[in-house]
Scaffold this motif. Structure first.
Motif, PDB file in Angstrom:
ATOM      1  N   UNK A  36       1.083  -0.849  -0.261  1.00  0.00           N
ATOM      2  CA  UNK A  36      -0.248  -0.027   0.361  1.00  0.00           C
ATOM      3  C   UNK A  36       0.699   1.020   0.112  1.00  0.00           C
ATOM      4  N   UNK A  37       0.258   2.222  -1.109  1.00  0.00           N
ATOM      5  CA  UNK A  37       1.178   3.543  -0.984  1.00  0.00           C
ATOM      6  C   UNK A  37      -0.132   4.111  -0.431  1.00  0.00           C
ATOM      7  N   UNK A  38       0.826   5.563  -0.016  1.00  0.00           N
ATOM      8  CA  UNK A  38       0.041   6.973  -0.318  1.00  0.00           C
ATOM      9  C   UNK A  38       0.288   8.293  -0.774  1.00  0.00           C
ATOM     10  N   UNK A  39      -0.419   9.296  -1.294  1.00  0.00           N
ATOM     11  CA  UNK A  39      -0.500  10.225  -1.921  1.00  0.00           C
ATOM     12  C   UNK A  39      -1.117  11.901  -1.155  1.00  0.00           C
ATOM     13  N   UNK A  40      -0.338  12.087  -0.762  1.00  0.00           N
ATOM     14  CA  UNK A  40      -0.887  13.622  -1.018  1.00  0.00           C
ATOM     15  C   UNK A  40      -1.119  14.603  -2.179  1.00  0.00           C
ATOM     16  N   UNK A  41      -2.613  15.520  -2.390  1.00  0.00           N
ATOM     17  CA  UNK A  41      -2.155  16.203  -3.467  1.00  0.00           C
ATOM     18  C   UNK A  41      -0.997  17.054  -3.100  1.00  0.00           C
ATOM     19  N   UNK A  42      -0.288  17.124  -4.306  1.00  0.00           N
ATOM     20  CA  UNK A  42       1.345  17.773  -4.820  1.00  0.00           C
ATOM     21  C   UNK A  42       2.432  17.404  -3.561  1.00  0.00           C
ATOM     22  N   UNK A  43       2.355  16.091  -3.140  1.00  0.00           N
ATOM     23  CA  UNK A  43       3.438  15.629  -2.426  1.00  0.00           C
ATOM     24  C   UNK A  43       3.219  14.260  -3.624  1.00  0.00           C
ATOM     25  N   UNK A  44       4.669  13.310  -3.066  1.00  0.00           N
ATOM     26  CA  UNK A  44       5.485  12.370  -3.857  1.00  0.00           C
ATOM     27  C   UNK A  44       4.321  11.358  -3.211  1.00  0.00           C
ATOM     28  N   UNK A  45       4.123  10.407  -3.878  1.00  0.00           N
ATOM     29  CA  UNK A  45       3.494   8.646  -3.712  1.00  0.00           C
ATOM     30  C   UNK A  45       4.926   7.897  -2.391  1.00  0.00           C
ATOM     31  N   UNK A  46       4.184   7.505  -0.838  1.00  0.00           N
ATOM     32  CA  UNK A  46       5.017   7.450  -0.027  1.00  0.00           C
ATOM     33  C   UNK A  46       4.971   5.515  -0.303  1.00  0.00           C
ATOM     34  N   UNK A  47       5.647   4.334   0.274  1.00  0.00           N
ATOM     35  CA  UNK A  47       5.072   3.621   0.237  1.00  0.00           C
ATOM     36  C   UNK A  47       4.863   3.289   1.527  1.00  0.00           C
ATOM     37  N   UNK A  48       3.350   2.691   2.530  1.00  0.00           N
ATOM     38  CA  UNK A  48       2.783   2.440   4.058  1.00  0.00           C
ATOM     39  C   UNK A  48       3.467   1.526   4.325  1.00  0.00           C
ATOM     40  N   UNK A  49       2.946  -0.095   3.137  1.00  0.00           N
ATOM     41  CA  UNK A  49       3.647  -0.976   4.394  1.00  0.00           C
ATOM     42  C   UNK A  49       3.762  -1.421   2.589  1.00  0.00           C
ATOM     43  N   UNK A  50       4.761  -3.058   2.913  1.00  0.00           N
ATOM     44  CA  UNK A  50       4.668  -4.153   1.684  1.00  0.00           C
ATOM     45  C   UNK A  50       4.561  -5.237   2.699  1.00  0.00           C
ATOM     46  N   UNK A  51       3.869  -6.425   1.510  1.00  0.00           N
ATOM     47  CA  UNK A  51       4.645  -7.525   2.772  1.00  0.00           C
ATOM     48  C   UNK A  51       4.390  -8.809   1.149  1.00  0.00           C
ATOM     49  N   UNK A  52       5.238  -9.761   1.596  1.00  0.00           N
ATOM     50  CA  UNK A  52       5.792 -10.536   0.866  1.00  0.00           C
ATOM     51  C   UNK A  52       4.730 -11.176  -0.005  1.00  0.00           C
ATOM     52  N   UNK A  53       5.228 -12.296  -0.437  1.00  0.00           N
ATOM     53  CA  UNK A  53       4.501 -14.158  -0.429  1.00  0.00           C
ATOM     54  C   UNK A  53       3.969 -14.611   0.751  1.00  0.00           C
ATOM     55  N   UNK A  54       5.388 -14.655   1.058  1.00  0.00           N
ATOM     56  CA  UNK A  54       5.665 -15.173   2.098  1.00  0.00           C
ATOM     57  C   UNK A  54       5.178 -14.789   3.873  1.00  0.00           C
ATOM     58  N   UNK A  55       4.439 -13.377   3.764  1.00  0.00           N
ATOM     59  CA  UNK A  55       4.310 -12.530   5.218  1.00  0.00           C
ATOM     60  C   UNK A  55       5.457 -11.904   5.195  1.00  0.00           C
ATOM     61  N   UNK A  56       6.282 -11.173   5.134  1.00  0.00           N
ATOM     62  CA  UNK A  56       6.983 -11.042   5.722  1.00  0.00           C
ATOM     63  C   UNK A  56       6.562  -9.211   5.077  1.00  0.00           C
ATOM     64  N   UNK A  57       6.895  -8.059   7.003  1.00  0.00           N
ATOM     65  CA  UNK A  57       5.797  -7.370   6.407  1.00  0.00           C
ATOM     66  C   UNK A  57       6.941  -6.203   6.760  1.00  0.00           C
ATOM     67  N   UNK A  58       6.519  -5.093   5.824  1.00  0.00           N
ATOM     68  CA  UNK A  58       7.395  -3.747   6.250  1.00  0.00           C
ATOM     69  C   UNK A  58       6.856  -2.725   6.358  1.00  0.00           C
ATOM     70  N   UNK A  59       6.699  -1.155   7.140  1.00  0.00           N
ATOM     71  CA  UNK A  59       5.976  -0.196   7.919  1.00  0.00           C
ATOM     72  C   UNK A  59       6.887   1.134   7.411  1.00  0.00           C
ATOM     73  N   UNK A  60       6.042   2.165   6.707  1.00  0.00           N
ATOM     74  CA  UNK A  60       7.313   3.457   6.989  1.00  0.00           C
ATOM     75  C   UNK A  60       7.112   3.560   8.997  1.00  0.00           C
TER      76      UNK A  60
END
Length: 123
Positions: A36-60
């Motif tokens: 999942x990514x998110x973006x505010x008006x006029x700002x760059x898109x940023x990563x919020x969270x990611x997850x591998x197929x095996x379930x390893x998660x990473x968060x901002x």
């Protein structure tokens, strides 16, 4: 035709919760990393969270302890449970997926984006 369809955004008061869903459909042989990514008006898109197929998660850092990413590999679906929401979480949220596609000529891997869903945190 491969699509990522998001749902679950909306308006919520500070401290509230929302759950976003994103389902991938089409000739998908396998889904790899999803996120999942998110973006505010006029700002760059940023990563919020990611997850591998095996379930390893990473968060901002700004969402650690408040957001939880999960996935259903059989359904090629990724979720984002958002708790203790703050006004600064107000953004358009996009899902992202690395998908292995099947076709008559073999397999290919491509990255896809959802259409975006608005999350507004306000009293």
């Amino acid at each position: 035709q491969v699509q990522l369809v998001e749902s679950g955004g909306g308006l919520v008061q500070p401290g509230g919760s929302l759950r976003l869903s994103c389902a991938a459909s089409g000739r998908i042989a396998r889904s790899n990393n999803m996120g999942w990514y998110r973006q505010a008006p006029g700002k760059e898109r940023e990563m919020v969270a990611s997850i591998s197929r095996g379930g390893n998660a990473d968060y901002t850092d700004s969402v650690k302890g408040r957001f939880t990413i999960s996935r259903d590999n059989a359904q090629n679906t990724v979720y984002l449970q958002m708790n203790s929401l703050k006004p600064e979480d107000t953004r358009v949220y996009y899902c992202n997926a690395d998908l292995i596609l099947s076709s008559g000529s073999g397999y290919s891997i491509r990255t896809y984006w959802g259409q975006g869903t608005q999350v507004t945190v306000s009293s």
